[in-house]
Design a protein around this motif. Structure first.
Motif, PDB file in Angstrom:
ATOM      1  N   ASP A 277       0.872  -1.170   0.000  1.00 20.02           N
ATOM      2  CA  ASP A 277       0.000   0.000   0.000  1.00 20.02           C
ATOM      3  C   ASP A 277       0.908   1.218   0.000  1.00 20.02           C
ATOM      4  O   ASP A 277       1.376   1.659   1.049  1.00 20.02           O
ATOM      5  CB  ASP A 277      -0.904  -0.011   1.233  1.00 20.02           C
ATOM      6  N   GLY A 278       1.185   1.723  -1.190  1.00 22.39           N
ATOM      7  CA  GLY A 278       2.100   2.847  -1.313  1.00 22.39           C
ATOM      8  C   GLY A 278       1.452   4.197  -1.063  1.00 22.39           C
ATOM      9  O   GLY A 278       2.131   5.225  -1.162  1.00 22.39           O
ATOM     10  N   VAL A 279       0.155   4.215  -0.734  1.00 20.98           N
ATOM     11  CA  VAL A 279      -0.564   5.465  -0.489  1.00 20.98           C
ATOM     12  C   VAL A 279      -0.803   5.659   1.003  1.00 20.98           C
ATOM     13  O   VAL A 279      -0.412   6.673   1.596  1.00 20.98           O
ATOM     14  CB  VAL A 279      -1.907   5.489  -1.254  1.00 20.98           C
ATOM     15  N   ASN A 280      -1.439   4.677   1.639  1.00 22.32           N
ATOM     16  CA  ASN A 280      -1.765   4.787   3.067  1.00 22.32           C
ATOM     17  C   ASN A 280      -0.750   4.079   3.964  1.00 22.32           C
ATOM     18  O   ASN A 280      -0.774   4.243   5.169  1.00 22.32           O
ATOM     19  CB  ASN A 280      -3.153   4.196   3.335  1.00 22.32           C
ATOM     20  N   HIS A 281       0.097   3.250   3.339  1.00 20.83           N
ATOM     21  CA  HIS A 281       1.157   2.522   4.048  1.00 20.83           C
ATOM     22  C   HIS A 281       0.597   1.628   5.161  1.00 20.83           C
ATOM     23  O   HIS A 281       1.143   1.567   6.260  1.00 20.83           O
ATOM     24  CB  HIS A 281       2.181   3.500   4.628  1.00 20.83           C
ATOM     25  N   THR A 282      -0.485   0.917   4.826  1.00 26.61           N
ATOM     26  CA  THR A 282      -1.114   0.038   5.818  1.00 26.61           C
ATOM     27  C   THR A 282      -0.555  -1.377   5.787  1.00 26.61           C
ATOM     28  O   THR A 282      -0.694  -2.106   6.759  1.00 26.61           O
ATOM     29  CB  THR A 282      -2.633  -0.027   5.596  1.00 26.61           C
ATOM     30  N   PHE A 283       0.074  -1.772   4.685  1.00 23.63           N
ATOM     31  CA  PHE A 283       0.670  -3.110   4.643  1.00 23.63           C
ATOM     32  C   PHE A 283       1.746  -3.192   3.569  1.00 23.63           C
ATOM     33  O   PHE A 283       1.778  -2.414   2.618  1.00 23.63           O
ATOM     34  CB  PHE A 283      -0.385  -4.194   4.407  1.00 23.63           C
ATOM     35  N   SER A 284       2.645  -4.132   3.786  1.00 23.17           N
ATOM     36  CA  SER A 284       3.680  -4.492   2.824  1.00 23.17           C
ATOM     37  C   SER A 284       4.012  -5.949   3.086  1.00 23.17           C
ATOM     38  O   SER A 284       4.378  -6.315   4.206  1.00 23.17           O
ATOM     39  CB  SER A 284       4.921  -3.615   2.994  1.00 23.17           C
TER      40      SER A 284
END
Length: 372
Positions: A277-284
């Motif tokens: 999630d490169g927008v909200n940075h909720t998971f990788s």
């Protein structure tokens, strides 16, 4: 389905004086490939198809050989679908209206009078209204309702049919060139630039716009940007944008062999699949999966979902060009937020979709939610 919409641009040289068939200048060495593609297109036309593909109809009309029964069936389906979309207020974006309009015209039918099931609609009028809405949205927000590819396609379709293209819409498009708005992610979009150049050149040649200085400046700039993306192997941008770009620069590709290398599908390959999630940075997250050699990317995604149904869940939307990744781990791309799931091999954006791209052994594939 590959990006057959580049084929529709060939219509501009003959559309206004409609011909029942189109000639063929395909080199003999490539005719077997073209014939195979034509058979594939014909097989894609199904009785009862609810959402027919206008690109297929345009491609069939451009071919040297014709199956008139299949073309007539597809034309009928296109008319029925366009009327249904208008009556039921279904999703009918401006670019899709432009494609339907060109497809109807390609069969020497009048897009102003499209009749199906007792109802008649005016596709030209609808397209003009759609373009007006796009322009108003750009003026209010700085970006289109859809994207600049569709806006350019709208203008091109109206221009080649000798319909009115407003000075305001031309000014908006030249400004987009000047402000370098034709991007996909951080990269210049060759296909958008190519269609925009064709639209601007058509408007300039039509002679309906008094001041053409800005048009000429925009054309020079976008042509320079396109030429900067010519690769050593002859591609311009990528496989899909090359056909469109060739029509702007009058370029030809070197003749190559059409013999395909044998594929040993039984041999497995290992692919690392990453989601971010490169927008909200909720998971990788990342996982290694094994699939048969020659598998398409969508098969990689299906295997990761089979192994980890929640962590690597995904969904796709079927488009005119094949399946498009729209949801990953419950997180959806959004036109309103201007986000999409970008696909990359390492740091390099893929030039094919999940239904076409075939990963090689050891590749690191990323699906990253990104702003556009």
């Amino acid at each position: 389905m590959s990006r057959l919409c580049s084929l529709l641009l060939l219509l501009i040289c003959w559309l206004t004086s409609c011909h029942p068939a189109v000639g063929d200048s395909t080199p003999k060495s490539q005719r077997e490939t073209v014939t195979s593609l034509l058979r594939t297109l014909l097989r894609s036309v199904k009785v009862g198809d609810f959402n027919p593909n206008p690109n297929v109809h345009i491609a069939l009309r451009l071919a040297r050989d014709h199956n008139l029964e299949t073309e007539e069936l597809l034309l009928m389906q296109l008319k029925e679908a366009s009327v249904r979309k208008v009556l039921n207020s279904e999703n009918f974006s401006s670019g899709l209206v432009a494609l339907y309009t060109l497809a109807v015209k390609a069969s020497c039918n009048d897009p102003i009078n499209v009749t199906a099931n007792g109802t008649t609609i005016d596709l030209i009028g609808i397209l003009q209204e759609k373009l007006t809405q796009e322009i108003k949205h750009i003026e209010a927000t700085g970006f289109p309702l859809s994207n600049y590819y569709q806006v350019s396609l709208d203008m091109l379709a109206l221009c080649v049919m000798n319909s009115h293209v407003s000075p305001c819409s031309v000014r908006i498009l030249t400004r987009a060139v000047d402000e370098e708005q034709f991007t996909h992610g951080s990269e210049f979009s060759v296909d958008t630039g190519s269609v925009a150049a064709l639209a601007l050149r058509c408007v300039k040649q039509a002679g309906t716009i008094q001041n053409t200085v800005n048009i000429e400046d925009a054309l020079r700039k976008v042509l320079t940007q396109i030429l900067e993306h010519v690769k050593d192997d002859g591609l311009i941008g990528n496989l899909y944008s090359t056909g469109e770009a060739m029509q702007v620069d009058n370029l030809t590709l070197p003749e190559t062999s059409t013999t395909l290398a044998p594929v040993t599908s039984a041999v497995p390959i290992r692919v690392e699949y990453n989601i971010e999630d490169g927008v909200n940075h909720t998971f990788s997250d990342a996982v290694n999966v094994t699939v048969p050699r020659g598998s398409r990317l969508i098969q990689v995604l299906e295997e990761t979902q089979r192994l980890y149904p929640v962590r690597f869940s995904f969904d796709v939307t079927m488009t005119l060009w094949g399946p498009s990744l729209t949801i990953v781990r419950g997180l959806s791309s959004s036109n309103q937020d201007r986000t999409y799931w970008q696909l990359l091999n390492g740091s390099r954006p893929l030039d094919q979709g999940i239904g076409d791209y075939r990963p090689q052994n050891g590749e690191h594939i990323f699906a990253r939610l990104t702003h556009y």
